[in-house]
Design a protein around this motif. Sequence first.
Motif, PDB file in Angstrom:
ATOM      1  N   MET A 129      -4.201   3.315  -2.779  1.00 32.40           N
ATOM      2  CA  MET A 129      -5.300   2.196  -2.600  1.00 32.40           C
ATOM      3  C   MET A 129      -4.974   1.521  -4.154  1.00 32.40           C
ATOM      4  SD  MET A 129      -8.762   4.468  -1.754  1.00 32.40           S
ATOM      5  CE  MET A 129      -9.671   2.902  -1.959  1.00 32.40           C
ATOM      6  N   ARG A 130      -4.922   0.339  -4.023  1.00 35.52           N
ATOM      7  CA  ARG A 130      -4.634  -0.519  -5.094  1.00 35.52           C
ATOM      8  C   ARG A 130      -5.853  -1.104  -5.882  1.00 35.52           C
ATOM      9  NH1 ARG A 130       0.643  -2.791  -4.624  1.00 35.52           N
ATOM     10  NH2 ARG A 130       0.198  -3.401  -6.878  1.00 35.52           N
ATOM     11  N   VAL A 136      -7.850   0.106  -8.220  1.00 36.30           N
ATOM     12  CA  VAL A 136      -8.964   0.967  -8.179  1.00 36.30           C
ATOM     13  C   VAL A 136      -9.737   1.167  -9.534  1.00 36.30           C
ATOM     14  CG1 VAL A 136      -8.296   2.254  -6.472  1.00 36.30           C
ATOM     15  CG2 VAL A 136      -7.895   3.120  -8.429  1.00 36.30           C
ATOM     16  N   THR A 166      -3.474   8.234  -1.638  1.00 39.96           N
ATOM     17  CA  THR A 166      -4.296   8.845  -0.718  1.00 39.96           C
ATOM     18  C   THR A 166      -3.559   9.904   0.282  1.00 39.96           C
ATOM     19  OG1 THR A 166      -3.595   6.971   0.962  1.00 39.96           O
ATOM     20  CG2 THR A 166      -5.742   6.789  -0.352  1.00 39.96           C
ATOM     21  N   TYR A 223      -4.649   4.705  -6.553  1.00 40.89           N
ATOM     22  CA  TYR A 223      -5.112   6.083  -5.965  1.00 40.89           C
ATOM     23  C   TYR A 223      -4.324   6.659  -5.018  1.00 40.89           C
ATOM     24  CZ  TYR A 223      -8.217   9.794  -4.483  1.00 40.89           C
ATOM     25  OH  TYR A 223      -8.829  10.887  -4.038  1.00 40.89           O
ATOM     26  N   THR A 267       0.719  -1.259   0.049  1.00 40.76           N
ATOM     27  CA  THR A 267      -0.057   0.023  -0.114  1.00 40.76           C
ATOM     28  C   THR A 267       0.767   1.335   0.216  1.00 40.76           C
ATOM     29  OG1 THR A 267      -0.171  -0.278   2.350  1.00 40.76           O
ATOM     30  CG2 THR A 267      -1.894  -1.083   1.048  1.00 40.76           C
TER      31      THR A 267
END
Length: 274
Positions: free
Chosen positions: A196-197, A199, A185, A183, A159
């Motif tokens: 975030m993986r 997505v 964060t 994404y 992450t």
Amino acid sequence: MVNAYADVTTFKSQEYANITVNTEQERFRELLEQASRHMDKQTHRRFYCWEGIKYYDGKYGNLLIDDVLSISLLRLDEDADDTYEATMAATDYLLYPANKLPYDRLELSNDSDYGGFAAGVRRGVEITGVHGYGDGESATPFYTTGQVVRDNPLTAGATTITTIATTTLGAGMTLRIESEQVYITSITNATTFVVMRGVNGTTAAVHIQDTPMSLYKAPSPIIQATLILAMRAWKRKDSAFQDAVGSPDTGLIVVYKDEDPYVKGVIHDYFRFL
């Protein structure tokens, strides 16, 4: 869907909020996400790229669809048994509008082997592809960043990502690494950021060291409007979130009323008439 059309680094820059300390990343990112969803709602379209399957009721020679940038598979359930037995070739249909992106309509080609798109069958059409408006210019609106994966390798469950430098990156950005979208964060430090993986319909995967990372871009007016909306929401704190402030010297001053004129113009230009 978690994504934003503008990023925290730009929001905090001298041209906007002019914030130099690395604070409030989460709060600013949430403001940008909320502003982005407002743009989606008001324009009746999505500017991010979602990859996967969508279903539509069958029609004859003309099928209206959501914005799509590319179609990799189009199947039909012609006998309404919830099985999509018929696969249309790319030569069986035409994508419209013919000279611009995104596409929002399918029509049968002159030499199609089909008489319609599963006409009369509910959920008779299955479309696998890249759905969304994108930047309005490219079917693959992901552009070179000059950044690469420095993890050796980047595992599917990781992450955090290490890269060359995070100075050009920001929370709220969507990156593409091979076939995966990630994404951002938050930015951790000069070389590391949290993500975030897998997505927007994609799947987290292993990526070897020095794999390039591309950046998703919405249309420039949409980016600008998103920043304006987020900025206005953030600046309302200066009036204790009231609609008006004033004093005996200044009189009553309305600080927040109706949609911003620039944003209203952008929404009008990108509005999808259903």
